[in-house]
Design an enzyme around this catalytic site. Structure first.
Site, PDB file in Angstrom:
ATOM      1  N   SER A 155      31.645  30.653  42.601  1.00 17.61           N
ATOM      2  CA  SER A 155      33.087  30.816  42.411  1.00 17.61           C
ATOM      3  C   SER A 155      33.859  29.666  43.064  1.00 17.61           C
ATOM      4  CB  SER A 155      33.514  32.195  42.919  1.00 17.61           C
ATOM      5  OG  SER A 155      34.761  32.551  42.382  1.00 17.61           O
ATOM      6  N   ASP A 232      32.160  38.762  33.440  1.00 16.67           N
ATOM      7  CA  ASP A 232      32.884  38.365  34.645  1.00 16.67           C
ATOM      8  C   ASP A 232      34.385  38.519  34.386  1.00 16.67           C
ATOM      9  OD1 ASP A 232      34.208  36.751  36.609  1.00 16.67           O
ATOM     10  OD2 ASP A 232      32.367  35.590  36.888  1.00 16.67           O
ATOM     11  N   HIS A 266      30.696  39.121  38.258  1.00 14.32           N
ATOM     12  CA  HIS A 266      30.960  38.045  39.219  1.00 14.32           C
ATOM     13  C   HIS A 266      30.318  38.334  40.584  1.00 14.32           C
ATOM     14  CE1 HIS A 266      33.445  34.473  40.125  1.00 14.32           C
ATOM     15  NE2 HIS A 266      33.782  35.007  41.279  1.00 14.32           N
TER      16      HIS A 266
END
Length: 288
Positions: A155, A232, A266
């Site tokens: 991320s 995600d 995620h």
């Protein structure tokens, strides 16, 4: 001992065949004590040859402990005889007004840049990761070969890994990322962070944008591995891997392996599922 004192305790835990260390050291770059996790594979103890290093850069809200406890990366690192370093995601303890007001800016959200706005002048995670941390590691763990290093992250940390690689491609052997923020100048997280840390000059923002840096990349041919779950929540608005993909499509010196994982989100459940692929990817370059 108080809870705070216990939290600042250096620890070492046997993990698989190696050891997971948690260290604290004074950082000039960030003007505070920084915590860092270091996994040393069993091969480190054998002292036969210096051990390569993978830096794992974590995402928003994380400390040095999230990935070290949840990703399962160490068992694969141990098999491949590589160390994994888990830095923190921002300086801590400066008590800058507003540093804890939101989860995507300030504490736990250093974005791996050197801030230029004076209020955030201690937010120098780029300098910390690229210069200070390798020197600390070399001094503390002499059998690590910090000149044989790779980058990966998740991320915000995926953004960190990609941008640091592009800006220092002679220092690192390879780069990969889970669900990276690929084009922060065009997403809410990036716009907020860059405006706060770097001010309003958007040209300066591009210096920390993987998609913009990829367009200008003139280094040797390199393979880049990006991993992305299809379920995600942040994919469409924040992560923008397709922007990165189209930026590198015509570049003969970037070979992009963009792996979409059907049904994954995620989270660390997703990361733990595929982290072995990343270790094997980096080992190919680090153990060459």
């Amino acid at each position: 001992a108080t809870m705070a004192a216990m939290m600042m305790q250096e620890t070492v835990k046997k993990y698989f065949r190696g050891f997971q260390h948690r260290k604290f050291h004074e950082s000039k770059a960030c003007g505070c004590k920084m915590s860092v996790g270091v996994y040393l594979p069993e091969a480190y103890q054998r002292q036969e040859k210096p051990i390569p290093v993978i830096y794992y850069l974590s995402g928003l809200t994380c400390t040095d402990e999230n990935a070290s406890q949840k990703s399962g990366i160490q068992q694969y690192a141990d098999k491949q005889n590589v160390a994994v370093v888990f830095p923190d995601t921002s300086p801590r303890g400066h008590k800058v007004p507003g540093e804890s007001d939101s989860w995507d800016f300030g504490i736990g959200a250093g974005f791996y840049l050197n801030a230029t706005e004076s209020k955030w002048k201690k937010w120098r995670m780029y300098e910390y990761i690229t210069e200070e941390l390798p020197a600390y590691l070399k001094a503390t763990f002499p059998n690590l070969d910090t000149s044989n290093a790779s980058l990966m992250g998740h991320s915000m940390g995926g953004h960190g890994a990609l941008t640091i690689f592009f800006k220092n491609y002679t220092k690192y052997k390879s780069v990969s990322a889970f669900s990276p923020i690929c084009n922060p100048v065009n997403c809410p997280w990036g716009e907020k962070a860059f405006r706060g840390y770097l001010g309003s000059n958007q040209e300066a923002w591009k210096e920390y944008d993987a998609t913009e840096l990829a367009k200008k990349y003139e280094g040797p041919k390199t393979e880049i591995f990006i991993d992305q779950g299809t379920d995600d929540n942040f994919l469409k608005e924040q992560l923008l891997p397709e922007k990165f993909k189209s930026a590198v499509e015509d570049k003969s010196n970037i070979d992009l392996k963009l792996e979409y994982r059907e049904g994954y989100d995620h989270s660390y459940f997703y990361i733990a599922t595929f982290v072995e692929d990343h270790i094997n990817f980096h080992a190919k370059y680090l153990n060459a």
